[in-house]
Design a protein around this motif. Structure first.
Motif, PDB file in Angstrom:
ATOM      1  N   ARG A 257       0.838  -1.208   0.000  1.00 52.44           N
ATOM      2  CA  ARG A 257       0.000   0.000   0.000  1.00 52.44           C
ATOM      3  C   ARG A 257       0.870   1.255   0.000  1.00 52.44           C
ATOM      4  O   ARG A 257       0.588   2.240  -0.696  1.00 52.44           O
ATOM      5  N   ALA A 260       2.492   1.710  -3.448  1.00 51.91           N
ATOM      6  CA  ALA A 260       1.532   2.237  -4.426  1.00 51.91           C
ATOM      7  C   ALA A 260       1.387   3.743  -4.278  1.00 51.91           C
ATOM      8  O   ALA A 260       1.335   4.481  -5.277  1.00 51.91           O
ATOM      9  N   ARG A 261       1.328   4.232  -3.046  1.00 48.02           N
ATOM     10  CA  ARG A 261       1.175   5.673  -2.821  1.00 48.02           C
ATOM     11  C   ARG A 261       2.387   6.449  -3.335  1.00 48.02           C
ATOM     12  O   ARG A 261       2.254   7.545  -3.873  1.00 48.02           O
ATOM     13  N   ASP A 264       3.269   4.879  -7.798  1.00 51.04           N
ATOM     14  CA  ASP A 264       2.325   4.714  -8.911  1.00 51.04           C
ATOM     15  C   ASP A 264       2.285   5.934  -9.828  1.00 51.04           C
ATOM     16  O   ASP A 264       1.960   5.821 -11.009  1.00 51.04           O
ATOM     17  N   GLN A 272       7.262   1.451 -13.650  1.00 55.44           N
ATOM     18  CA  GLN A 272       5.974   0.787 -13.836  1.00 55.44           C
ATOM     19  C   GLN A 272       6.151  -0.701 -14.126  1.00 55.44           C
ATOM     20  O   GLN A 272       5.351  -1.531 -13.658  1.00 55.44           O
ATOM     21  N   LEU A 275       6.914  -2.371 -10.837  1.00 58.86           N
ATOM     22  CA  LEU A 275       5.708  -2.453 -10.013  1.00 58.86           C
ATOM     23  C   LEU A 275       4.791  -3.571 -10.495  1.00 58.86           C
ATOM     24  O   LEU A 275       4.235  -4.323  -9.684  1.00 58.86           O
ATOM     25  N   ARG A 279       3.722  -6.827  -8.315  1.00 58.61           N
ATOM     26  CA  ARG A 279       2.325  -7.193  -8.086  1.00 58.61           C
ATOM     27  C   ARG A 279       2.027  -8.577  -8.648  1.00 58.61           C
ATOM     28  O   ARG A 279       1.258  -9.353  -8.064  1.00 58.61           O
TER      29      ARG A 279
END
Length: 285
Positions: A257, A260-261, A264, A272, A275, A279
């Motif tokens: 979390r 992501a903050r 992203d 990207q 990430l 994920r």
């Protein structure tokens, strides 16, 4: 710009070159690479009237292009730097050029060339009598060893360097060594990147797997001072993988979390991609 007037055009060029260099670095450090590249290109235009800024602005531009994922453009900037930077007059800029060239080599799969460039940096710094910079160059090379799974070699060097850093009271160097040690030991354990068995995925693993070192604390979020936005992300990935290897799902979710903050928003294709890979790995688990 037009509203700012100076009698001496050279001073005006120097001021704007310095301004765009600082702002470009700031945007890159926040993961806003498109804006950073545009800003640094403007700074490069002004550096024509202030030659002392040409090399630092071009180095910052090459670094931003690399981390943005524009590898062809980054290669062009690095080629210019390699042909124009004079090692004897600009040793710091020369080492930065070699390190960025090594980073480019890693990204395009030229691992031997990357190791060669870092070796050149170490040799140059040793011959120049700059020991602290030489140690940092060794850490960069050790990062390549870990990436290429030369774990024993990496751990031996890191433990030796850490002992020397502790004895000399160099906390900043210890802060760079420790995350690399965690990464190397994690890969040596074979847990951080190895998919679990079917039995493990059914939830029937041991509470404390025998190949995990519970005495080691979780790695710090990032090195003492991350060298870049991409390095900041690498530190966060390391921490997530560490929790994952210990089946600490609550901590993994909390860290994701937070990641992501913080990441992203970046317009870097490399960020990207990493990430998405992270994920995807977590979705598999």
């Amino acid at each position: 710009e037009a509203a700012r007037q100076w009698p001496d055009e050279g001073n005006r060029s120097a001021l704007f070159a310095a301004f765009y260099l600082a702002i470009g670095r700031l945007f890159a450090a926040r993961g806003r690479y498109s804006t950073a590249v545009t800003t640094l290109r403007r700074g490069l235009e002004y550096s024509v009237g202030a030659p002392c800024f040409v090399v630092p602005v071009r180095i910052a531009l090459a670094a931003a292009l690399l981390e943005k994922g524009d590898l062809n453009e980054a290669s062009g900037q690095l080629a210019i730097l390699q042909s124009t930077v004079e090692p004897s007059r600009e040793p710091a800029y020369w080492v930065q050029t070699l390190e960025l060239s090594a980073q480019w080599g890693l990204l395009v799969g030229q691992f031997g060339a990357a190791e060669e460039r870092l070796g050149q940096a170490i040799l140059f710094l040793a011959q120049s009598g700059i020991p602290h910079a030489e140690l940092n160059a060794w850490l960069n090379l050790i990062s390549v060893f870990i990436f290429l799974h030369q774990i024993g070699r990496a751990v031996a060097l890191l433990e030796q360097m850490r002992q020397s850093a502790v004895q000399s009271g160099d906390e900043a160097l210890v802060g760079r060594i420790d995350p690399l040690l965690h990464m190397a030991r994690g890969r040596a354990l074979g847990r951080e990147e190895t998919a679990p068995s079917v039995t493990e995925m059914w939830g029937e693993w041991e509470e404390d797997p025998p190949d995990v070192e519970p005495s080691l604390p979780a790695p710090t979020l990032v090195p003492v001072r991350p060298r870049s936005f991409l390095a900041f992300l690498a530190g966060r990935e390391l921490r997530i993988r560490w929790y994952l290897a210990r089946h600490d799902w609550q901590s993994v979710a909390r860290e994701m979390r937070s990641v992501a903050r913080e990441f992203d928003h970046s317009d870097s294709r490399l960020v990207q991609l990493r990430l998405r890979a992270l994920r995807g790995m977590l979705a598999y688990y």
